[in-house]
Structure formats: structure tokens, C-alpha cells
Design a protein around this motif. Structure first.
Motif, PDB file in Angstrom:
ATOM      1  N   ALA A  62      -2.312   9.687   4.601  1.00  0.00           N
ATOM      2  CA  ALA A  62      -2.439   8.310   4.114  1.00  0.00           C
ATOM      3  C   ALA A  62      -1.369   7.417   4.717  1.00  0.00           C
ATOM      4  CB  ALA A  62      -2.344   8.285   2.584  1.00  0.00           C
TER       5      ALA A  62
ATOM      6  N   ASP B 285      -0.492  12.598   1.140  1.00  0.00           N
ATOM      7  CA  ASP B 285       0.533  11.594   1.423  1.00  0.00           C
ATOM      8  C   ASP B 285       0.726  11.356   2.912  1.00  0.00           C
ATOM      9  OD1 ASP B 285       2.636   9.768   0.679  1.00  0.00           O
ATOM     10  OD2 ASP B 285       4.071  11.284   1.331  1.00  0.00           O
TER      11      ASP B 285
ATOM     12  N   ASN C 274       8.510   5.661   0.607  1.00  0.00           N
ATOM     13  CA  ASN C 274       7.355   5.197   1.372  1.00  0.00           C
ATOM     14  C   ASN C 274       7.483   3.722   1.751  1.00  0.00           C
ATOM     15  OD1 ASN C 274       6.334   7.739   1.059  1.00  0.00           O
ATOM     16  ND2 ASN C 274       4.343   7.087   0.288  1.00  0.00           N
TER      17      ASN C 274
ATOM     18  N   TYR D  23       0.840  -1.208   0.000  1.00  0.00           N
ATOM     19  CA  TYR D  23       0.000   0.000   0.000  1.00  0.00           C
ATOM     20  C   TYR D  23       0.871   1.253   0.000  1.00  0.00           C
ATOM     21  CZ  TYR D  23      -3.864  -3.076   1.509  1.00  0.00           C
ATOM     22  OH  TYR D  23      -4.805  -4.069   1.599  1.00  0.00           O
ATOM     23  N   SER D  24       1.921   1.256   0.817  1.00  0.00           N
ATOM     24  CA  SER D  24       2.823   2.409   0.887  1.00  0.00           C
ATOM     25  C   SER D  24       3.553   2.620  -0.429  1.00  0.00           C
ATOM     26  CB  SER D  24       3.846   2.212   2.017  1.00  0.00           C
ATOM     27  OG  SER D  24       3.218   2.251   3.265  1.00  0.00           O
TER      28      SER D  24
ATOM     29  N   GLN E 268       1.090   4.136  -2.780  1.00  0.00           N
ATOM     30  CA  GLN E 268       0.849   5.517  -2.365  1.00  0.00           C
ATOM     31  C   GLN E 268       2.013   6.416  -2.784  1.00  0.00           C
ATOM     32  OE1 GLN E 268      -1.506   7.355  -1.144  1.00  0.00           O
ATOM     33  NE2 GLN E 268      -0.310   9.170  -0.566  1.00  0.00           N
TER      34      GLN E 268
END
Length: 278
Positions: free
Chosen positions: A141, A138, A252, A119-120, A123
Motif C-alpha cells: 500500500a 502495509d 508512514n 492516505y499514508s 494507512q
């Protein structure tokens, strides 16, 4: 539960990892940056600082409550229990997860940690496109993704974050994992002190303050990442800003990997500490 050779191996691995926290030494650039940050906050009135960090703490508490009350989190909890029943049919609650061995728990935790690292990564790639909405969203999230990953790791190792003590502990683990490397050993010690003071599973009697100006180093690094992404977003191949997307995704992903690693080491330590006591 009996102590096995594998438990001893994992215990020694956690101990070796913990020693690396104490051995970390900040470089000159980091020391200069820290000194600048300290001076910047010292110029602000103490009352302003207190209110600012109280609001951040309050936001984290509300975010935790929002996650715990969501159907997505309830579904994830049930998936953890369902997977655990494949190893041990008598598991009916989060507390029963202590019936599994360390490798089985790691397998379940890694499933969720890997999913949140993905997910990161996605993102960060979206942020790398340079869109204003993506860049602006960002930090919220990433906070949501990583706080949830810590909560699910805690649940996997049999610690129900819906109780006050475990809720506060999961928030402190998240906070400790997001701190600069030079402060993570001190944060680990505070977590250990909380465990020593723990009298009941339900209540938390330690220091309930989470953030201070050191915590802001993480968000500031994300702002620096956004600046670098903005610089490279116009460099495109076939209309795609590959460099900026790679920077966003890589930063991320590494951020979440560090957090999930710290969180799992902590909850492995607690699981094994409990097993040693028994």
C-alpha cells in the motif's frame, strides 16, 4: 517564459536543499547496520541477488503501468488540468502546464502531495491496530501511495509520465527518495546525469536498473515498525491501541512527506532548468 525574482528564490532554495544531501553524515549505529546488511548480501550468490532485484524492478514497472492505466489516475490527471485552467485558460495538455508560474504549480502539487500524506497517515493508523491483514498490506500500500504521489507531482510540473523517458525518470525519483539519507546525494547525481544524456523527450537511454540491496533498507525499517507495533498493540485506552496507531501513522506520514519533498525539489529543478534555457 521570463525568469522572475521568485524563480530565482525557489532555485536558490532547491540548491540549498541539494547541498544538505551532500552534508549528511551517517552515525555509528547506521554504519553498523549498513555493514551488517552488506555482509548479509555478500553471503548470497551473485546470480540470486540479480534475479531477486530484477523481480523487484519488474514489480515496480508493472505497478507503474497499472497506475497509468487506471481510471483513478486519469481522473487525477484531468483534475490537475482543470485546476491549472483556473490560472491559465489555454492549458489543454500536460506539456502546457509549463505555462504556469512556480507558485501556481507548487499549489497544485501540494494539493496532491497533502492528500497522499493523509492516505499514508490513515494507512499507518490502520497498521497500528495490529491486524495481520493491515500489517501484511502495509508495504504494498505504501509503495502504491508513494509511487502515485511522485507521478502526480511530475505531471503537475509538465512532465508526462506516460512517455518512456518520464516513466523511467519518475521511477528513479521514487527510488532515490526512498533510499537512506546517506545515498540520496549520489542518487540525485545519477538523475542529473540522466538529464544530461537526454536527447529526446520520448526515449530513455540511461541505466534502467532501479533497485539494489540499499533499497531494501526502507522495507526493513517498515518491518521493524511492524515489530514495534506488535509490541505495543495490547496497550489500549478505551479499547483502542493509541500508541501503536500513533507509531504507525507517524512513521508512514513522515515517509511520504520525505518522498514528496524530494520529488517536488527534483521537478522544480527541472522546470526551472527548462525555463532558464528558454
Amino acid at each position: 517564459m521570463t525568469w522572475s525574482d521568485r524563480d530565482e528564490q525557489i532555485w536558490q532554495g532547491v540548491e540549498e536543499w541539494r547541498h544538505t544531501l551532500y552534508e549528511y553524515e551517517a552515525n555509528d549505529l547506521e554504519n553498523t547496520y549498513v555493514k551488517w546488511l552488506d555482509q548479509a548480501f555478500q553471503s548470497l550468490p551473485e546470480e540470486v541477488q540479480e534475479k531477486f532485484f530484477e523481480r523487484i524492478d519488474g514489480w515496480l514497472f508493472h505497478l507503474h503501468s497499472l497506475l497509468q492505466g487506471s481510471q483513478i489516475q486519469n481522473d487525477a490527471r484531468e483534475r490537475i488540468l482543470t485546476t491549472a485552467r483556473a490560472f491559465h485558460p489555454d492549458i489543454n495538455s500536460v506539456e502546457d502546464l509549463h505555462l504556469l508560474n512556480i507558485d501556481q504549480l507548487h499549489y497544485i502539487a501540494e494539493q496532491h502531495a497533502g492528500r497522499h500524506r493523509l492516505y499514508s497517515f490513515i494507512q499507518g493508523g490502520a497498521v497500528g491496530t495490529g491486524g495481520i491483514v493491515a500489517i501484511g498490506s502495509d508495504l504494498p500500500a505504501m509503495t502504491l501511495i508513494n509511487l502515485r504521489s511522485v507521478q502526480l507531482i511530475a505531471i503537475t510540473y509538465g512532465f508526462d509520465v506516460q512517455t518512456p523517458f518520464e516513466m523511467m525518470t519518475s521511477l528513479k525519483v521514487f527510488h532515490a527518495a526512498t533510499l537512506p539519507a546517506r545515498l540520496q546525494a549520489e542518487a540525485w547525481e545519477e538523475l542529473m546525469n540522466d538529464l544530461d544524456r537526454k536527447e529526446l523527450d520520448y526515449f530513455y537511454s540511461g541505466n534502467d536498473t532501479l533497485t539494489n540491496h540499499s533499497f531494501l533498507e526502507g522495507p526493513l525499517k517498515h518491518m521493524m515498525k511492524a515489530t514495534v507495533i506488535t509490541m505495543f498493540r495490547k496497550k489500549k485506552w478505551s479499547g483502542i491501541p493509541l500508541i501503536s496507531m500513533g507509531i504507525g501513522a507517524g512513521v508512514n506520514y513522515r515517509f511520504t512527506r520525505n518522498i514528496t519533498n524530494y520529488a517536488e525539489k527534483f521537478y522544480q529543478y527541472r522546470y526551472l532548468l527548462k525555463k532558464k534555457g528558454e
